[in-house]
Every structure is written in structure tokens, then in C-alpha cells.
Scaffold this motif. Structure first.
Motif, PDB file in Angstrom:
ATOM      1  N   ARG A   1     -36.612  16.880 -17.702  1.00  4.93           N
ATOM      2  CA  ARG A   1     -36.480  15.397 -17.435  1.00  4.93           C
ATOM      3  C   ARG A   1     -37.307  14.959 -16.153  1.00  4.93           C
ATOM      4  O   ARG A   1     -37.967  14.270 -16.026  1.00  4.93           O
ATOM      5  CB  ARG A   1     -35.129  14.748 -17.613  1.00  4.93           C
ATOM      6  CG  ARG A   1     -34.765  14.611 -19.022  1.00  4.93           C
ATOM      7  CD  ARG A   1     -33.406  14.309 -19.327  1.00  4.93           C
ATOM      8  NE  ARG A   1     -33.181  12.908 -18.860  1.00  4.93           N
ATOM      9  CZ  ARG A   1     -31.887  12.509 -18.837  1.00  4.93           C
ATOM     10  NH1 ARG A   1     -31.007  13.402 -19.088  1.00  4.93           N
ATOM     11  NH2 ARG A   1     -31.744  11.312 -18.475  1.00  4.93           N
ATOM     12  N   LEU A   2     -36.823  15.908 -14.964  1.00  4.31           N
ATOM     13  CA  LEU A   2     -37.218  15.745 -13.816  1.00  4.31           C
ATOM     14  C   LEU A   2     -38.738  15.813 -13.745  1.00  4.31           C
ATOM     15  O   LEU A   2     -39.415  15.171 -13.063  1.00  4.31           O
ATOM     16  CB  LEU A   2     -36.801  16.527 -12.833  1.00  4.31           C
ATOM     17  CG  LEU A   2     -35.340  16.226 -12.323  1.00  4.31           C
ATOM     18  CD1 LEU A   2     -34.649  17.251 -11.550  1.00  4.31           C
ATOM     19  CD2 LEU A   2     -35.097  15.000 -11.674  1.00  4.31           C
ATOM     20  N   ALA A   3     -39.481  16.885 -14.442  1.00  7.35           N
ATOM     21  CA  ALA A   3     -40.664  17.099 -14.502  1.00  7.35           C
ATOM     22  C   ALA A   3     -41.495  15.963 -15.045  1.00  7.35           C
ATOM     23  O   ALA A   3     -42.439  15.600 -14.625  1.00  7.35           O
ATOM     24  CB  ALA A   3     -41.001  18.537 -15.269  1.00  7.35           C
TER      25      ALA A   3
ATOM     26  N   THR B   1     -24.963  27.065 -23.333  1.00  5.24           N
ATOM     27  CA  THR B   1     -24.880  25.421 -23.178  1.00  5.24           C
ATOM     28  C   THR B   1     -25.367  24.945 -21.986  1.00  5.24           C
ATOM     29  O   THR B   1     -25.828  24.135 -21.758  1.00  5.24           O
ATOM     30  CB  THR B   1     -23.567  24.807 -23.606  1.00  5.24           C
ATOM     31  OG1 THR B   1     -23.260  25.387 -24.902  1.00  5.24           O
ATOM     32  CG2 THR B   1     -23.399  23.281 -23.695  1.00  5.24           C
ATOM     33  N   GLU B   2     -24.773  25.639 -20.653  1.00 10.10           N
ATOM     34  CA  GLU B   2     -25.185  25.254 -19.671  1.00 10.10           C
ATOM     35  C   GLU B   2     -26.664  25.320 -19.277  1.00 10.10           C
ATOM     36  O   GLU B   2     -27.250  24.732 -18.629  1.00 10.10           O
ATOM     37  CB  GLU B   2     -24.195  26.237 -18.658  1.00 10.10           C
ATOM     38  CG  GLU B   2     -22.657  25.544 -18.517  1.00 10.10           C
ATOM     39  CD  GLU B   2     -21.985  26.617 -17.522  1.00 10.10           C
ATOM     40  OE1 GLU B   2     -22.748  27.398 -16.701  1.00 10.10           O
ATOM     41  OE2 GLU B   2     -20.734  26.516 -17.669  1.00 10.10           O
ATOM     42  N   MET B   3     -27.158  26.485 -19.713  1.00 13.42           N
ATOM     43  CA  MET B   3     -28.558  26.894 -19.734  1.00 13.42           C
ATOM     44  C   MET B   3     -29.275  25.759 -20.187  1.00 13.42           C
ATOM     45  O   MET B   3     -30.326  25.405 -19.751  1.00 13.42           O
ATOM     46  CB  MET B   3     -28.836  28.260 -19.930  1.00 13.42           C
ATOM     47  CG  MET B   3     -28.134  29.325 -19.394  1.00 13.42           C
ATOM     48  SD  MET B   3     -28.650  29.176 -17.647  1.00 13.42           S
ATOM     49  CE  MET B   3     -30.145  29.751 -17.412  1.00 13.42           C
ATOM     50  N   ASN B   4     -29.055  25.408 -21.328  1.00 12.84           N
ATOM     51  CA  ASN B   4     -29.745  24.286 -22.160  1.00 12.84           C
ATOM     52  C   ASN B   4     -29.763  23.091 -21.245  1.00 12.84           C
ATOM     53  O   ASN B   4     -30.781  22.275 -21.329  1.00 12.84           O
ATOM     54  CB  ASN B   4     -29.188  24.325 -23.770  1.00 12.84           C
ATOM     55  CG  ASN B   4     -29.543  25.495 -24.427  1.00 12.84           C
ATOM     56  OD1 ASN B   4     -30.441  26.209 -24.260  1.00 12.84           O
ATOM     57  ND2 ASN B   4     -29.013  25.448 -25.553  1.00 12.84           N
ATOM     58  N   SER B   5     -28.738  22.849 -20.808  1.00 15.56           N
ATOM     59  CA  SER B   5     -28.484  21.429 -20.117  1.00 15.56           C
ATOM     60  C   SER B   5     -29.196  21.585 -18.603  1.00 15.56           C
ATOM     61  O   SER B   5     -29.861  20.326 -18.596  1.00 15.56           O
ATOM     62  CB  SER B   5     -26.996  21.283 -19.896  1.00 15.56           C
ATOM     63  OG  SER B   5     -26.487  21.907 -19.149  1.00 15.56           O
ATOM     64  N   ILE B   6     -29.189  22.546 -18.172  1.00 16.32           N
ATOM     65  CA  ILE B   6     -30.037  22.680 -16.876  1.00 16.32           C
ATOM     66  C   ILE B   6     -31.642  22.738 -17.252  1.00 16.32           C
ATOM     67  O   ILE B   6     -32.306  22.031 -16.642  1.00 16.32           O
ATOM     68  CB  ILE B   6     -29.766  24.081 -16.194  1.00 16.32           C
ATOM     69  CG1 ILE B   6     -28.436  23.906 -15.774  1.00 16.32           C
ATOM     70  CG2 ILE B   6     -30.804  24.539 -15.315  1.00 16.32           C
ATOM     71  CD1 ILE B   6     -28.020  25.424 -15.080  1.00 16.32           C
ATOM     72  N   LYS B   7     -32.155  23.282 -18.502  1.00 17.10           N
ATOM     73  CA  LYS B   7     -33.388  23.148 -18.662  1.00 17.10           C
ATOM     74  C   LYS B   7     -33.720  21.605 -19.111  1.00 17.10           C
ATOM     75  O   LYS B   7     -34.911  21.349 -18.723  1.00 17.10           O
ATOM     76  CB  LYS B   7     -33.476  24.181 -20.095  1.00 17.10           C
ATOM     77  CG  LYS B   7     -34.832  24.171 -20.625  1.00 17.10           C
ATOM     78  CD  LYS B   7     -35.085  25.028 -21.818  1.00 17.10           C
ATOM     79  CE  LYS B   7     -36.561  25.065 -22.203  1.00 17.10           C
ATOM     80  NZ  LYS B   7     -36.965  25.828 -23.440  1.00 17.10           N
TER      81      LYS B   7
END
Length: 61
Positions: free
Chosen positions: A16-18, A5-11
Motif C-alpha cells: 500500500r505504501l509503494a 498472518t503478521e508477515m502478510n499484513s506487513i506485506k
């Protein structure tokens, strides 16, 4: 390491930033911001210089 879940939110955050950085409106905003730097610097110098000149003139009276 973090969980999935943490990895998905980081991705998601990175994506979004990109998207923001690639967006043409962001490029226009960055360009407008860069072009306003000399004006902003002028205001900064004027704001610092005017009081100094006023003190100098007052001391020379």
C-alpha cells in the motif's frame, strides 16, 4: 519470527505504501509541498521578525 498472518499484513502495508508513492497524484502533492516551502519559511520569519522589530522600536522611543 512472526507468524504468517503478521508477515502478510506487513506485506500488505508495504504494498500500500509503494502504491501511494508511485501514484502520480502523490508526486504532484510532493511537488506542490516543496514549492510552498519558501512561502512557509517567509511566514515563519515574518512571524518571528515582526514582534522583535516592534519591541526594538518601543525600546527606542
Amino acid at each position: 519470527m512472526g507468524n504468517i498472518t503478521e508477515m502478510n499484513s506487513i506485506k500488505e502495508i508495504v504494498e500500500r505504501l509503494a502504491d501511494i508513492m508511485i501514484n502520480p497524484n502523490s508526486a504532484i502533492g510532493f511537488a506542490e509541498g516543496a514549492l510552498s516551502v519558501p512561502l512557509d519559511f517567509g511566514y515563519l520569519v515574518g512571524g518571528c521578525l515582526i514582534p522583535i522589530l516592534a519591541i526594538t522600536v518601543k525600546q527606542n522611543e
